[in-house]
Scaffold this motif. Structure first.
Motif, PDB file in Angstrom:
ATOM      1  N   UNK A 867       0.820  -1.197   0.000  1.00  0.00           N
ATOM      2  CA  UNK A 867       0.000   0.000   0.000  1.00  0.00           C
ATOM      3  C   UNK A 867       0.861   1.257   0.000  1.00  0.00           C
ATOM      4  N   UNK A 868       1.943   1.244   0.772  1.00  0.00           N
ATOM      5  CA  UNK A 868       2.850   2.393   0.800  1.00  0.00           C
ATOM      6  C   UNK A 868       3.480   2.621  -0.569  1.00  0.00           C
ATOM      7  N   UNK A 869       3.882   1.551  -1.219  1.00  0.00           N
ATOM      8  CA  UNK A 869       4.484   1.671  -2.551  1.00  0.00           C
ATOM      9  C   UNK A 869       3.482   2.216  -3.566  1.00  0.00           C
ATOM     10  N   UNK A 900      -0.756  13.476   3.398  1.00  0.00           N
ATOM     11  CA  UNK A 900      -1.948  13.176   4.196  1.00  0.00           C
ATOM     12  C   UNK A 900      -2.040  11.689   4.499  1.00  0.00           C
ATOM     13  N   UNK A 901      -1.757  10.885   3.481  1.00  0.00           N
ATOM     14  CA  UNK A 901      -1.806   9.435   3.672  1.00  0.00           C
ATOM     15  C   UNK A 901      -0.629   8.949   4.499  1.00  0.00           C
ATOM     16  N   UNK A 905       0.966   6.680   8.811  1.00  0.00           N
ATOM     17  CA  UNK A 905       1.762   5.460   8.943  1.00  0.00           C
ATOM     18  C   UNK A 905       2.512   5.455  10.266  1.00  0.00           C
ATOM     19  N   UNK A 906       2.690   4.255  10.773  1.00  0.00           N
ATOM     20  CA  UNK A 906       3.463   4.132  12.006  1.00  0.00           C
ATOM     21  C   UNK A 906       4.957   4.208  11.715  1.00  0.00           C
ATOM     22  N   UNK A 907       5.384   3.657  10.578  1.00  0.00           N
ATOM     23  CA  UNK A 907       6.804   3.684  10.233  1.00  0.00           C
ATOM     24  C   UNK A 907       7.033   4.594   9.032  1.00  0.00           C
ATOM     25  N   UNK A 908       8.307   4.922   8.787  1.00  0.00           N
ATOM     26  CA  UNK A 908       8.711   5.813   7.694  1.00  0.00           C
ATOM     27  C   UNK A 908       9.801   5.100   6.882  1.00  0.00           C
ATOM     28  N   UNK A 909       9.422   4.186   5.981  1.00  0.00           N
ATOM     29  CA  UNK A 909      10.437   3.425   5.232  1.00  0.00           C
ATOM     30  C   UNK A 909      11.288   4.342   4.353  1.00  0.00           C
ATOM     31  N   UNK A 951       4.929   0.765 -13.214  1.00  0.00           N
ATOM     32  CA  UNK A 951       3.569   0.408 -13.617  1.00  0.00           C
ATOM     33  C   UNK A 951       2.916  -0.569 -12.660  1.00  0.00           C
ATOM     34  N   UNK A 952       3.714  -1.468 -12.100  1.00  0.00           N
ATOM     35  CA  UNK A 952       3.139  -2.514 -11.244  1.00  0.00           C
ATOM     36  C   UNK A 952       2.468  -1.933 -10.005  1.00  0.00           C
ATOM     37  N   UNK A 953       2.884  -0.711  -9.620  1.00  0.00           N
ATOM     38  CA  UNK A 953       2.287  -0.088  -8.443  1.00  0.00           C
ATOM     39  C   UNK A 953       1.225   0.951  -8.796  1.00  0.00           C
TER      40      UNK A 953
END
Length: 1019
Positions: A867-869, A900-901, A905-909, A951-953
Motif C-alpha cells: 500500500x505504501x508503494x 496526508x496518507x 503510517x506508524x513507520x517511515x520506510x 507500472x506494477x504499483x
C-alpha cells in the motif's frame, strides 16, 4: 544575523554566549516560549505570535534607548508587564523556541550589548488584537531561517548549479531562460518570483532527469529611469544601476533559484555591448540599418526628444509641457525586409496561439492593390499627376466617394487650395500633438478638413473630394486611402460626420446594412460597379472575383498594381539619451556619410560626463562630450565625429540568450559549437506584456544572425510560456449614503461614499459577501493590480522573513495554473507553510520540550508495504506528469495528498521517504536539501536521479467513485476496478450513505461512466 545595539549614555559592550537554561521565557499554557538576551536589551522588534490567544504587536522598549534594530524575532506575553524584572544579565546565542508541537532548531545570533540595562517593558501598539486562529497560523512550523541561509551559502560556495564551460554533449540539453529583468530601484515584487520559480522547477527537474541544464540570469540594465534619476540628482546612472543590480541579485539568491551565477551579465558592461555594437555593424553592412527623417516626440520646453512612455495626453510626464510630433533624422532598422519570414516561421513555434496571433496582427500582412487617382484643383485643372492609394478591397473601387490623406503626406502642401490652406495647416499642427495610438485606436470621434482638391476615380471617371484626416497614418501603405463608407466602419463614421456620399457596391443578399446605420464589410455580390470608360463590368460577380478582375484591369491600364503591405514599420532604433549603447558609427567632417568603426576599435565606450541634462537643441547629452565626439581617425587621418544618439533598451535584450551560452568569449558573440549544442532556448518564460516588441525584435536579429552564419537555428525560442499576473489581496468595500447609513453594493446611489472594511468584518453569502453584523448589506469584493498608489504591493522579502523562501515558492505555484491571473492571499501562504511544517515533522519528528530537534530522522530501513508503494508511485507519476505539463499547482496537490496518507503510517520506510524528498526538491529546495542531509547523504540532491513510477504499483484494485444525485455530488463509494453499472449501483445502495437523499424518491435514470462517476436522476 548580527545585531549591534547601544543604549544612550552607556559605553560598554558585551558579547553574548548563553546556556539554554537562562533563555527560557514565561511559560505559556504549558508551553515554553524562549526569549533570547532581549530581557535586558533596549531592542525594538515586531514579532509574530507563537501561541494561541495572545495579543500581538507589542514592542520591546528600554528606557533611555535611542537606537533602532532590524531584529525580526517577536516576543509574546499574556500581559503587558515586563518579561523579567531581574537586572542580572542573560547570556545566550540560541533561539530555542517551543510552541505547541512545533520546534525550532538552533539559530546563531551575535550581539553587542551593554550590561545592567534597565528592565525591558512591553508596550501594546494601538489597540490591535488578533484572534486565536490567526495567532495559531503564526506558529513557526520549522526552522526555515537557519535551513535557507545554510543551503544558500553551500550552493554559493560550492557553485552547485554551475554549468561547466565544456559539457558532455552526448547528453541531452535543456536551456531554460527567464525574460531579461530590468533592475529597478523598487526591487522585486511578488509577481517576479512566479515566473522565476516556474523556470527553476523545470531546471532542477531536468538536472535530475540527466540533462545538461543551462539556467542563467543577467540584467537588461540600460534604461530611462536611471538616466532620469541622474538628471534629478547628478548621480551617475552606472552607480544607480549597480546598486539596483546588487539588490535584485540578493533578492533572487534569497529565494534559492538555481541560476548559474558564473554566467551573470549586464547589458551595460563594455564586454557585452561590444558585441551588441558588432551586431549593429553587421546590420549596417547589409543595408538593414539606415538613417531617415521620422516623426518623434519633441518637447520644445524641455528641449529634448521623449520616449512614448514619457508622453501622457500630449504632455511631457516631467513638467506637463506640450509635446509635438517633429521629423528628425533617426537610425532605423529594416525589419520589414524580414516580415514574411517572421510570419511564416511562427507556425513552427510552441508558443501560445494568442501570442502568435498578436505577432501576426502586428506584422499585419495585407494583400490588395495600389490605385492612382489624378488630382484636380477647384477649377478642374490637373495639379498632380496622381495620388497613389492602397486598398485591400479593390472590388469596392466604384464605391469610393472621397479620398483621405494623412496629415504628414508629402503631397498635401501641393494639393491644398488657397482658401483651405489656413484650416489645413491648423489641423496638421494639431495632429502633430497626437500619438499614432491617439489618432487611431483611442479617437472616438473622427476629425478632418477638406483640402479644396478633387480627385478623379479611374474606374468610373467620377470627381470626388480629397480630405486630410488623422485616422490615416503616413506610415501605413501610401499614407492615403480611398474611402468607401458603405463598406468600411471608419470611413462610414467619417462620412456621416461630414455628410459625405455613401454608395453601396457590395450586396449581402439581405436587407441593406445602411438601414441599420452601419457599414457592411463582409463578402457578397458586386452592384453599382460598371467601369464605363473601359467597358469592364463587375456587377453580379462575387466580390473576390471582382477584386481579381479590377486588379488585372488596373495593371493592364497602367492605373495601379497588385501590392502586399504590412502594418509593421521599420524599427526606430535611436534614443537621444546618454545611458545606452553608443553607436559604432562615425561621420567625416563636413559630410553626412556614415561609416562603421573598425571592429578592432570595439567597444565604443560611453564617455564620462557630469551633466546628463538635455542639450535643448534636440542633440543628445553625448553631444556635450566634445573630446569624445570629435577626433582624428587613425585609418584615414581625417577629422571625424561620432554618432551621439544611443541605441534603445531593446538592443541588449535582442541577443542576450546567445551570450549566456558563452559569456566570456572575447573573439565572438558566441562560439559556433556551443551555439549548435545549446540553441535554441528550450523554454522561455515571461510576461505577456513582451509578447510583441521584444519577441519580434529578438526574432528579427536572430534571423539576421542566421543569414550571416552566427547561429544555426531559424528561431531563438522554441517554447514560450507567459505567467499570469498576481493581483493584490481582495479588498472589501462598503458604501454609506449622505446620512451615514450603509447601502448595499448592488443598489448604490450617486452620492454614496466607499469605505474599506476588513476581511474579518464580512461573510461569504452565495456568490458575494455581506457585512457580518448586518447581513442585508452587500459588500463589494475585488482584487486590483498591485501598485504603490493602492498600497497593496506585497514585498517578497517580508514573505520570506515570515514564512521562508520555500513557502513563497510553493504558494506562488499552488495559487492556480501558471498562465492564469491569480489573487494573492497571505492566508494561502500560511497554508503551504503549514504543509512544509508537516513534511518536516514527518521526517524529523517533534522536538523535546527543551532543546532543538534531534539529529537524523525518523526513517526506518524496513521494507515498505504494498500500500505504501502504491501511494508513493501514484504520487511520482502525478508529480512527474504535472511538471512536464507545467501544471505545478496540481503537482503540489499530489504531494499534499501523499503526505496526508503517509502521516498516518506508524513507520517511515527509507524507500518511500527518499523519493518523496526528491519530488519535493524542485518546489521547496531548501527544506528538501536539509531533509536529504538528515537522511544520511553527504552531497546535495541537485543531481540525484529523479524517481521513476513503476507500472506494477500504478494499477488500481479499487476506485473511489463519486456519486451524484441530479448532478450534485452527494458522496463517494469504493468499487472494484472495472466495476460495471450494476455493481457500482449496488455498492451505492448497500453503503447506506445515500438513504436520506433517496427516501421517498424514485430513481428515474442511472448515468454511469466507469471509473469516473455514478449519477442518479431522481424525482
Amino acid at each position: 544575523m548580527s545585531l549591534s545595539v547601544r543604549p544612550r549614555g552607556l559605553m560598554g559592550s558585551h558579547s553574548l554566549a548563553c546556556c539554554n537554561a537562562c533563555l527560557r521565557g514565561p511559560r505559556i499554557r504549558g508551553e515554553f516560549l524562549n526569549v533570547p538576551f532581549i530581557r535586558n536589551l533596549g531592542v525594538f522588534g515586531r514579532i509574530p505570535s507563537a501561541a494561541r490567544g495572545l495579543k500581538r504587536d507589542r514592542r520591546l522598549v528600554a528606557p533611555g534607548f535611542s537606537g533602532k534594530s532590524n531584529l525580526k524575532s517577536r516576543i509574546y506575553s499574556e500581559s503587558s508587564t515586563a518579561l523579567a524584572s531581574s537586572n542580572s544579565f542573560c547570556h545566550g546565542n540560541n533561539l530555542l523556541y517551543r510552541a505547541g508541537s512545533i520546534g525550532f532548531s538552533t539559530r546563531q545570533v551575535h550581539c553587542n550589548a551593554t550590561l545592567n540595562t534597565p528592565p525591558v517593558q512591553l508596550e501594546q501598539t494601538k489597540g490591535e488584537h488578533v484572534d486565536q486562529a490567526t495567532e495559531t497560523n503564526k506558529i513557526r512550523q520549522y526552522p526555515f531561517p537557519e535551513i535557507e541561509s545554510k543551503w544558500q551559502r553551500i550552493w554559493d560556495e560550492e557553485q552547485t548549479f554551475r554549468t561547466p564551460d565544456a559539457v558532455d554533449t552526448s547528453k541531452p540539453k535543456y536551456y531554460v531562460l527567464d525574460m531579461f529583468p530590468y533592475p529597478s530601484g523598487a526591487g522585486l515584487h511578488v509577481g517576479h518570483p512566479e515566473g522565476y520559480t516556474a523556470t527553476d522547477i523545470m531546471a532542477r527537474y531536468k538536472r535530475m532527469k540527466g540533462f545538461n541544464v543551462l539556467h542563467p540570469m543577467g540584467w537588461d540594465a540600460f534604461g530611462l529611469p536611471a538616466e532620469q534619476y541622474a538628471i534629478q540628482t547628478g548621480t551617475h546612472p552606472r552607480e544607480t544601476t549597480l546598486k539596483n543590480i546588487d539588490r535584485f541579485r540578493s533578492q533572487l539568491k534569497s529565494l534559492g533559484f538555481s541560476y548559474d551565477w558564473q554566467r551573470e551579465l549586464s547589458t551595460t558592461e563594455p564586454d557585452y555591448y561590444k558585441w551588441t555594437q558588432w551586431i549593429f555593424l553587421q546590420l549596417f553592412n547589409k543595408g538593414l540599418a539606415f538613417q531617415a527623417e521620422v516623426p518623434v516626440n519633441w518637447c520644445p520646453e524641455l528641449g529634448t526628444v521623449l520616449a512614448n512612455e514619457e508622453v501622457i495626453d500630449g504632455l511631457s510626464e516631467r513638467g506637463g509641457f506640450p509635446v509635438i510630433r517633429k521629423p528628425m533624422k533617426q537610425w532605423m532598422l529594416k525589419i520589414t525586409a524580414y516580415a514574411d519570414r517572421l510570419l511564416e516561421d511562427l507556425d513552427d513555434l510552441d508558443w501560445p496561439e494568442n501570442i502568435k496571433d498578436m505577432q501576426r496582427n502586428w506584422i499585419g500582412r495585407s494583400e490588395g492593390a495600389e490605385v492612382d487617382f489624378e488630382i484636380l484643383n477647384s477649377a478642374g485643372e490637373t495639379i498632380s499627376s496622381s495620388l497613389r492609394v492602397f486598398t485591400t478591397r479593390p472590388d469596392t473601387l466604384c464605391g469610393a466617394t472621397y479620398l483621405v490623406v494623412a496629415p504628414e503626406h508629402p503631397l498635401l502642401k501641393q494639393i491644398v487650395s488657397a482658401d483651405q490652406k489656413d484650416s489645413v495647416e491648423k489641423y496638421v499642427d494639431a495632429a502633430t500633438r497626437k500619438s499614432d495610438l491617439e489618432r487611431t485606436e483611442l479617437q472616438k470621434e473622427k476629425t478632418g478638413v477638406f483640402t479644396g482638391a478633387m480627385a478623379t476615380n479611374p474606374a468610373n471617371g467620377e470627381s470626388i473630394p480629397v480630405w486630410v484626416a488623422d485616422y490615416v497614418l503616413g506610415s501605413y501603405g501610401t499614407g492615403a486611402i480611398m474611402a468607401v463608407p458603405a463598406h468600411d466602419t471608419r470611413d462610414y463614421e467619417f462620412a456621416v460626420r461630414f455628410d459625405l456620399p455613401i454608395r453601396v457596391v457590395v450586396s449581402s443578399g439581405e436587407e441593406d446594412a445602411l438601414v441599420d446605420k452601419r457599414a457592411y464589410a463582409g463578402e457578397g455580390t458586386i452592384v453599382n460597379s460598371s467601369l464605363v470608360s473601359s467597358g469592364v463590368e463587375l456587377n453580379g460577380l462575387p466580390n473576390n472575383e471582382a477584386a481579381e478582375k479590377i486588379t488585372q484591369w488596373l495593371e493592364e491600364s497602367g492605373k495601379g498594381k497588385r501590392q502586399v503591405n504590412y502594418k509593421l514599420r521599420d524599427w526606430l532604433f535611436a534614443r537621444q539619451r546618454y545611458w545606452g549603447e553608443p553607436f559604432p558609427i562615425i561621420f567625416f567632417e563636413n559630410s553626412n556619410e556614415a561609416r562603421g568603426v573598425a571592429e578592432v576599435d570595439l567597444p565604443v565606450t560611453l564617455p564620462e560626463i557630469d551633466d546628463f541634462t538635455p542639450t535643448g537643441t534636440g542633440e543628445p547629452p553625448l553631444a556635450k562630450a566634445d573630446a569624445w565626439v570629435t577626433y582624428t581617425d587613425e585609418e584615414s587621418g581625417k577629422v571625424v565625429r561620432r554618432e551621439t544618439n544611443t541605441m534603445p533598451q531593446w538592443a541588449g535584450s535582442c541577443w542576450y540568450y546567445l551570450r549566456f551560452m558563452d559569456p566570456k568569449n572575447s573573439k565572438a558573440p558566441v562560439d559556433p559549437e556551443k551555439e549548435r549544442y545549446w540553441g535554441p532556448v528550450d523554454l522561455y518564460v515571461g510576461g505577456s506584456e513582451h509578447s510583441v516588441l521584444h519577441l519580434l525584435y529578438a526574432r528579427f536579429w536572430h534571423k539576421v544572425l542566421y543569414d550571416i552564419g552566427v547561429v544555426s537555428t531559424k528561431e531563438p525560442f522554441k517554447r514560450l510560456v507567459n505567467q499570469g499576473m498576481i493581483l493584490g489581496e481582495v479588498e472589501y468595500t462598503t458604501y454609506r449614503d449622505t446620512d451615514g447609513n450603509y447601502v448595499s453594493a448592488d443598489s448604490l446611489g450617486q452620492d454614496c461614499l466607499p469605505e474599506r472594511v476588513s476581511e474579518k468584518d464580512v461573510l461569504k453569502s452565495g456568490d458575494g459577501y455581506v457585512l457580518k453584523y448586518d447581513q442585508s448589506i452587500r459588500v463589494s469584493a475585488r482584487a486590483h493590480k498591485m501598485s504603490k498608489s493602492r498600497g497593496n504591493v506585497i514585498n517578497p522579502d517580508d514573505v520570506v522573513t515570515d514564512f521562508g523562501a520555500d513557502s513563497l515558492r510553493l504558494y506562488e505555484m499552488f495559487m492556480g495554473p501558471l498562465r492564469d491571473t491569480k489573487v494573492w492571499s497571505t492566508n494561502g501562504v500560511e497554508g503551504v507553510y503549514r504543509f512544509l511544517g508537516r513534511a518536516w515533522r514527518f521526517l524529523v519528528g517533534i522536538p523535546p520540550a527543551e532543546g532543538p530537534y534531534p539529529e537524523g530522522s525518523l526513517v526506518t530501513d524496513g521494507e515498505p508495504s504494498l500500500e505504501q508503494l502504491k501511494i508513493l508511485h501514484r504520487c511520482i507519476y502525478r508529480v512527474t506528469d504535472d511538471i512536464e505539463g507545467m501544471r505545478f499547482n496540481t503537482a503540489i496537490a499530489g504531494m499534499m495528498e501523499f503526505l496526508n496518507a503517509a502521516s498516518k503510517w506508524r513507520d517511515r520506510p527509507r524507500a518511500i521517504v527518499e523519493p518523496f524528498v526528491l519530488l519535493l526538491s524542485p518546489f521547496a529546495p531548501h527544506i528538501a536539501e536539509e531533509l536529504w542531509c538528515r537522511l544520511g547523504h553527504s552531497k546535495s540532491l541537485a543531481y540525484e536521479s529523479w524517481p521513476e513510477a513503476k507500472d506494477e504499483y500504478l494499477k488500481e484494485d479499487v476506485h473511489v467513485l463519486p456519486v451524484q444525485m441530479n448532478g450534485k455530488l452527494r458522496g463517494t463509494i469504493e468499487v472494484p476496478a472495472g466495476a460495471d453499472e450494476e455493481t457500482a449501483f449496488a455498492a451505492a445502495i448497500k453503503s447506506g450513505n445515500f438513504d436520506k437523499f433517496l427516501e421517498g424518491k424514485e430513481i428515474k435514470k442511472k448515468i454511469y461512466v466507469p471509473g469516473r462517476i455514478l449519477n442518479l436522476i431522481i424525482k
